[in-house]
Write an enzyme that holds these catalytic residues in place. Structure first.
Site, PDB file in Angstrom:
ATOM      1  N   ARG A 101       0.875  -1.189   0.000  1.00 14.75           N
ATOM      2  CA  ARG A 101       0.000   0.000   0.000  1.00 14.75           C
ATOM      3  C   ARG A 101       0.901   1.224   0.000  1.00 14.75           C
ATOM      4  O   ARG A 101       1.705   1.411   0.919  1.00 14.75           O
ATOM      5  CB  ARG A 101      -0.915   0.001   1.221  1.00 14.75           C
ATOM      6  CG  ARG A 101      -1.636   1.316   1.401  1.00 14.75           C
ATOM      7  CD  ARG A 101      -2.740   1.271   2.430  1.00 14.75           C
ATOM      8  NE  ARG A 101      -3.913   0.610   1.917  1.00 14.75           N
ATOM      9  CZ  ARG A 101      -5.152   0.789   2.399  1.00 14.75           C
ATOM     10  NH1 ARG A 101      -5.372   1.595   3.416  1.00 14.75           N
ATOM     11  NH2 ARG A 101      -6.169   0.148   1.871  1.00 14.75           N
ATOM     12  N   ARG A 287     -13.797  -8.270   1.911  1.00 18.39           N
ATOM     13  CA  ARG A 287     -12.385  -8.051   1.623  1.00 18.39           C
ATOM     14  C   ARG A 287     -11.601  -9.337   1.870  1.00 18.39           C
ATOM     15  O   ARG A 287     -10.725  -9.709   1.096  1.00 18.39           O
ATOM     16  CB  ARG A 287     -11.828  -6.923   2.517  1.00 18.39           C
ATOM     17  CG  ARG A 287     -12.447  -5.535   2.292  1.00 18.39           C
ATOM     18  CD  ARG A 287     -12.126  -4.996   0.903  1.00 18.39           C
ATOM     19  NE  ARG A 287     -10.715  -4.948   0.674  1.00 18.39           N
ATOM     20  CZ  ARG A 287      -9.902  -3.958   1.073  1.00 18.39           C
ATOM     21  NH1 ARG A 287     -10.408  -2.908   1.682  1.00 18.39           N
ATOM     22  NH2 ARG A 287      -8.612  -3.999   0.808  1.00 18.39           N
TER      23      ARG A 287
END
Ligand code: CP
Ligand code: NVA
Length: 300
Positions: A101, A287
């Site tokens: 990320r 998710r």
């Protein structure tokens, strides 16, 4: 599939296979005969904050038989200027896969190239593919699929979520309307990259976007890294809040989705958030299932 760098590089068939496998993994949670990540150690390198992505990947890797270590890039030499390609060449010799990320999409692309290990984009400024896969799984569960459906995205259309939604609409052929003020609409150079027949339209009229929609979707107005612009954003984006009026214009049975974290009375009203909390937190749970399908696909 070697990596998950975005929705853009995927085909419609690849997306459908990932969702089908996610459905299967959700139904068989805790009862897998074979663990695809057995004996593997995965690296998670995060430059930005995270709750859902971090937890769902840490749980997901472990449920698939692997182990995982988390690195905040500020704690690494990366934070002191070591190039991403050198970091990648080191981790590629030790870890079996990486989940990243960060800000710049090119960093994830370069990591995949130089590490030689499966690499997953866990959010960049450009795309948030893991979120889209969970959203599609939720839409399949709650709406019976996306074929013939209209998805309306409200707010900061030019953020990672708006762009990943645009690629999902292109790859899968459903209708997407992005409702945003001109300053925060999908940039024209991005729109120029979409195929001529892309089922994606843009508007600055949130009511028109909500009419006949099957899914109303929003995201924070202040993405990570945009905090300095918060005051202007909150003012300019105010007319694009998902509230009871917009929900009332959508199709009967409309679902409201939010990638979270949600800022009540900003991009979504408190009453809509609470009325649609079941669907929104089902989306958050998904998710885990969608990313397990991604992990299994890239580790083959
Ligand atoms: N939606 C999402 O990616 O949440 P986190 O930022 O908490 O990971
Ligand atoms: N657009 C948001 C998504 C958060 C999950 C951001 O980048 O901060």
């Amino acid at each position: 599939m070697e990596h998950l760098l975005g929705i853009e590089p995927l085909t419609g068939t690849e997306i459908e296979c990932l969702i089908d496998h996610a459905v299967e993994l959700k139904a068989t949670r805790g009862a897998l005969d074979e663990l695809p990540l057995a004996g593997e150690t995965w690296a998670m390198i995060f430059t930005k904050s995270s709750t859902r992505t971090r937890v769902s990947f840490e749980v997901g890797v472990r449920e698939l038989g692997g182990s995982v270590f988390f690195l905040n890039s500020n704690d690494m030499q990366l934070g002191r200027g070591e190039p991403i390609k050198d970091t990648a060449r080191v981790l590629g010799r030790m870890a079996h896969g990486a989940i990243i990320r960060t800000y710049d999409q090119q960093d994830v692309v370069d990591f995949a190239h130089y590490s030689g290990i499966p690499t997953i984009n866990a959010l960049t400024d450009e795309e948030h593919p893991c979120q889209i896969l969970a959203d599609l799984l939720t839409i399949q569960e709650l709406c019976g699929g996306w074929v013939g459906k209209k998805v309306a995205f409200f707010g900061d259309g030019d953020c990672n979520m708006g762009r990943s939604w645009a690629w999902a609409a292109v790859r899968l052929g459903f209708e997407l309307v992005v409702a945003a003020p001109a300053e925060f609409q999908l940039k024209s150079d991005f729109q120029d990259c979409l195929p001529d027949d892309a089922p994606v339209t843009v508007t600055d009229d949130p009511k028109a976007a909500a009419e006949n929609a099957d899914v109303l979707y929003t995201d924070t107005w202040v993405s990570m890294g945009k905090e300095d612009e918060a005051a202007d954003r909150l003012k300019i984006l105010a007319p694009f809040q998902i509230n009871d009026e917009l929900v009332g214009l959508a199709n009967c049975g409309v679902i409201v989705q939010h990638c979270l974290p949600a800022y009540r009375e900003k991009e979504i009203s408190e009453s809509v958030m609470e009325a649609h909390a079941d669907a929104i937190f089902q989306q958050a749970e998904n998710r885990l299932h969608a990313q397990k399908a991604v992990l299994a696909a890239v580790s083959k």
